[in-house]
Write an enzyme that holds these catalytic residues in place. Structure first.
Site, PDB file in Angstrom:
ATOM      1  N   GLU A   2      43.626  51.354  33.788  1.00  0.00           N
ATOM      2  CA  GLU A   2      44.838  51.037  34.549  1.00  0.00           C
ATOM      3  C   GLU A   2      46.006  50.570  33.681  1.00  0.00           C
ATOM      4  O   GLU A   2      45.876  49.610  32.922  1.00  0.00           O
ATOM      5  CB  GLU A   2      44.506  49.957  35.576  1.00  0.00           C
ATOM      6  CG  GLU A   2      45.661  49.624  36.510  1.00  0.00           C
ATOM      7  CD  GLU A   2      45.146  49.011  37.794  1.00  0.00           C
ATOM      8  OE1 GLU A   2      44.662  49.775  38.662  1.00  0.00           O
ATOM      9  OE2 GLU A   2      45.196  47.782  37.933  1.00  0.00           O
TER      10      GLU A   2
ATOM     11  N   LYS B  84      48.833  48.506  33.718  1.00  0.00           N
ATOM     12  CA  LYS B  84      49.138  47.354  34.569  1.00  0.00           C
ATOM     13  C   LYS B  84      49.979  46.385  33.730  1.00  0.00           C
ATOM     14  O   LYS B  84      49.427  45.511  33.040  1.00  0.00           O
ATOM     15  CB  LYS B  84      47.787  46.738  34.961  1.00  0.00           C
ATOM     16  CG  LYS B  84      47.809  45.536  35.833  1.00  0.00           C
ATOM     17  CD  LYS B  84      46.362  45.116  36.145  1.00  0.00           C
ATOM     18  CE  LYS B  84      46.299  43.949  37.071  1.00  0.00           C
ATOM     19  NZ  LYS B  84      44.913  43.546  37.397  1.00  0.00           N
TER      20      LYS B  84
ATOM     21  N   LYS C 167      48.736  53.267  42.096  1.00  0.00           N
ATOM     22  CA  LYS C 167      48.202  51.966  42.523  1.00  0.00           C
ATOM     23  C   LYS C 167      49.361  51.173  43.096  1.00  0.00           C
ATOM     24  O   LYS C 167      50.290  50.791  42.379  1.00  0.00           O
ATOM     25  CB  LYS C 167      47.623  51.275  41.287  1.00  0.00           C
ATOM     26  CG  LYS C 167      46.746  50.105  41.578  1.00  0.00           C
ATOM     27  CD  LYS C 167      45.335  50.596  41.876  1.00  0.00           C
ATOM     28  CE  LYS C 167      44.488  49.485  42.438  1.00  0.00           C
ATOM     29  NZ  LYS C 167      44.540  48.247  41.699  1.00  0.00           N
TER      30      LYS C 167
ATOM     31  N   GLU D 200      40.399  51.298  49.545  1.00  0.00           N
ATOM     32  CA  GLU D 200      39.857  50.060  48.966  1.00  0.00           C
ATOM     33  C   GLU D 200      39.320  49.135  50.055  1.00  0.00           C
ATOM     34  O   GLU D 200      39.980  48.892  51.061  1.00  0.00           O
ATOM     35  CB  GLU D 200      40.961  49.344  48.185  1.00  0.00           C
ATOM     36  CG  GLU D 200      40.502  48.030  47.585  1.00  0.00           C
ATOM     37  CD  GLU D 200      41.593  47.356  46.787  1.00  0.00           C
ATOM     38  OE1 GLU D 200      42.085  47.968  45.813  1.00  0.00           O
ATOM     39  OE2 GLU D 200      41.970  46.228  47.161  1.00  0.00           O
TER      40      GLU D 200
ATOM     41  N   ASN E  12      36.691  46.309  45.949  1.00  0.00           N
ATOM     42  CA  ASN E  12      37.435  45.395  45.080  1.00  0.00           C
ATOM     43  C   ASN E  12      36.680  44.073  44.944  1.00  0.00           C
ATOM     44  O   ASN E  12      36.443  43.375  45.935  1.00  0.00           O
ATOM     45  CB  ASN E  12      38.846  45.153  45.637  1.00  0.00           C
ATOM     46  CG  ASN E  12      39.763  44.566  44.581  1.00  0.00           C
ATOM     47  OD1 ASN E  12      39.301  44.090  43.534  1.00  0.00           O
ATOM     48  ND2 ASN E  12      41.060  44.597  44.825  1.00  0.00           N
TER      49      ASN E  12
ATOM     50  N   GLU F 252      35.965  48.052  41.474  1.00  0.00           N
ATOM     51  CA  GLU F 252      37.315  47.664  41.050  1.00  0.00           C
ATOM     52  C   GLU F 252      37.384  46.175  40.699  1.00  0.00           C
ATOM     53  O   GLU F 252      36.836  45.341  41.422  1.00  0.00           O
ATOM     54  CB  GLU F 252      38.316  47.873  42.189  1.00  0.00           C
ATOM     55  CG  GLU F 252      38.482  49.285  42.686  1.00  0.00           C
ATOM     56  CD  GLU F 252      39.497  49.330  43.841  1.00  0.00           C
ATOM     57  OE1 GLU F 252      39.529  50.343  44.535  1.00  0.00           O
ATOM     58  OE2 GLU F 252      40.227  48.345  44.051  1.00  0.00           O
ATOM     59  N   SER F 253      38.093  45.866  39.660  1.00  0.00           N
ATOM     60  CA  SER F 253      38.460  44.494  39.254  1.00  0.00           C
ATOM     61  C   SER F 253      37.315  43.694  38.629  1.00  0.00           C
ATOM     62  O   SER F 253      36.169  43.774  39.067  1.00  0.00           O
ATOM     63  CB  SER F 253      39.004  43.662  40.421  1.00  0.00           C
ATOM     64  OG  SER F 253      40.100  44.288  41.026  1.00  0.00           O
TER      65      SER F 253
HETATM   66  O1  LIG Z   1      45.341  41.836  39.530  1.00  0.00           O
HETATM   67  C1  LIG Z   1      45.855  40.946  40.239  1.00  0.00           C
HETATM   68  O2  LIG Z   1      46.233  39.849  39.793  1.00  0.00           O
HETATM   69  C2  LIG Z   1      46.033  41.197  41.699  1.00  0.00           C
HETATM   70  C3  LIG Z   1      46.589  40.184  42.470  1.00  0.00           C
HETATM   71  C4  LIG Z   1      46.802  40.388  43.816  1.00  0.00           C
HETATM   72  C5  LIG Z   1      46.467  41.589  44.418  1.00  0.00           C
HETATM   73  C6  LIG Z   1      45.917  42.606  43.653  1.00  0.00           C
HETATM   74  C7  LIG Z   1      45.699  42.417  42.307  1.00  0.00           C
HETATM   75  N1  LIG Z   1      45.176  43.419  41.521  1.00  0.00           N
HETATM   76  C8  LIG Z   1      45.079  44.777  41.940  1.00  0.00           C
HETATM   77  C9  LIG Z   1      43.857  45.458  41.466  1.00  0.00           C
HETATM   78  O3  LIG Z   1      43.170  45.961  42.315  1.00  0.00           O
HETATM   79  C10 LIG Z   1      43.540  45.518  40.019  1.00  0.00           C
HETATM   80  O4  LIG Z   1      44.704  45.808  39.321  1.00  0.00           O
HETATM   81  C11 LIG Z   1      42.501  46.553  39.598  1.00  0.00           C
HETATM   82  O5  LIG Z   1      41.393  46.557  40.414  1.00  0.00           O
HETATM   83  C12 LIG Z   1      42.077  46.240  38.145  1.00  0.00           C
HETATM   84  O6  LIG Z   1      41.538  44.932  38.089  1.00  0.00           O
HETATM   85  P1  LIG Z   1      41.307  44.174  36.705  1.00  0.00           P
HETATM   86  O7  LIG Z   1      40.459  45.060  35.838  1.00  0.00           O
HETATM   87  O8  LIG Z   1      40.590  42.914  37.072  1.00  0.00           O
HETATM   88  O9  LIG Z   1      42.654  43.958  36.131  1.00  0.00           O
END
Ligand SMILES: O=C(O)c1ccccc1NCC(=O)[C@H](O)[C@H](O)COP(=O)(O)O
Length: 270
Positions: free
Chosen positions: A53, A55, A114, A158, A179, A209-210
């Site tokens: 991603e 980001k 996204k 999601e 997520n 995810e995340s």
């Molecule tokens: O990433 C955040 O801080 C966030 C805060 C509020 C709502 C959504 C958020 N993230 C969106 C996502 O779903 C993530 O960017 C994506 O899953 C990647 O997650 P990560 O690997 O933990 O950065």
């Protein structure tokens, strides 16, 4: 499906700006690159299927990465990413539709938009191979999933719990992301994917995810049934005070084999 349970103030703010954002005037039609096929190609090559991603920042990130999105995306593909996700939300994630457009021109893997898309007109802004549709935030989930498909997008729906998974399936979702980040406290817990994944049918493409930040996390999510991992922060390394090697960060995850024989006290998280 909308829910009344609490949301973190940052998420309330994201939604407020999303509601105000205009959509496009003209319908977008896209000839999309298949995500399932890209994931299969990665598997056939011996790479763990990772959607990396772009980001620039986020409500939970320690800083902002100003690097060119195209350079980042190309480095991610060099590191073995099967697909790229690009944040297009401008106010809280530093994203833009222009970044997505440029990234999609530069790479040949599928690209996910996204964002926090709430209504049909929000689809008509920029071409992408996939669009994220967050089950919790959309009133007419089935309608938005169908509208995305009619335009050629692959909708990635999601969810965060079993009820949302059921709603996603009823809406006809074929690609579902679980997520691990809870939108009330913004905390990540990989056990979320582990609890939801067993209830998903086999023929769904299931994405964790995340919160995936190490090879051990990759193996954990793969063991729980993830067909792919969506990873932003661990690759972007927002808080780093040194130059970040995005290709190496990606490769560390795409080369994490599902069956590594490691013990818990090995420093897998290093
Ligand atoms: O990433 C955040 O801080 C966030 C805060 C509020 C709502 C959504 C958020 N993230 C969106 C996502 O779903 C993530 O960017 C994506 O899953 C990647 O997650 P990560 O690997 O933990 O950065």
């Amino acid at each position: 499906m909308t829910s009344n349970t609490a949301l973190a103030p940052a998420v309330e703010s994201i939604l407020e700006t999303a509601r105000e954002r205009p959509g496009g005037d003209e319908r977008v039609d896209v000839d999309s690159r298949s995500l399932p096929e890209a994931l299969e190609r990665a598997e056939a090559d011996g790479r763990v299927p990772v959607i990396a991603e772009v980001k620039p920042t986020s409500p939970t990130a320690e800083g902002t990465r100003e690097a060119d999105p195209v350079d980042l995306a190309e480095a991610m593909v060099d590191g073995g990413a099967a697909a790229i996700s690009v944040l297009t939300e401008p106010s809280h994630f530093g994203g833009s539709t222009d970044a997505l457009r440029r990234v999609r021109e530069a790479v040949d893997v599928p690209v996910l938009r996204k964002d926090f898309l709430l209504r049909e007109a929000h689809l008509d802004v920029v071409e992408a191979d996939l669009v994220l549709v967050i089950a919790r935030f959309v009133d007419d989930l089935e309608g938005l999933v169908s509208a995305a498909r009619e335009r050629g997008f692959q909708p990635l729906v999601e969810v965060h719990d079993g009820g949302e998974l059921e709603a996603a399936l009823e809406a006809g979702a074929a690609i579902i992301g679980v997520n691990n980040r809870d939108l009330a406290r913004l905390e990540v817990d990989l056990a979320t994917f582990e609890s939801v994944a067993p209830h998903a049918p086999e023929d769904v493409t299931l994405i964790a995810e995340s919160g995936v930040s190490s090879p051990a996390d990759v193996r954990r999510m793969r063991a729980a049934g993830a067909d792919a991992l969506l990873v932003g922060s661990a690759i972007m390394d927002h808080g780093a005070d040194h130059e970040v090697d995005v290709a190496a960060n990606t490769r560390r995850l795409t080369t994490a084999t599902a069956t590594a024989e490691t013990t818990h006290d090995e420093s897998e998280n290093a």
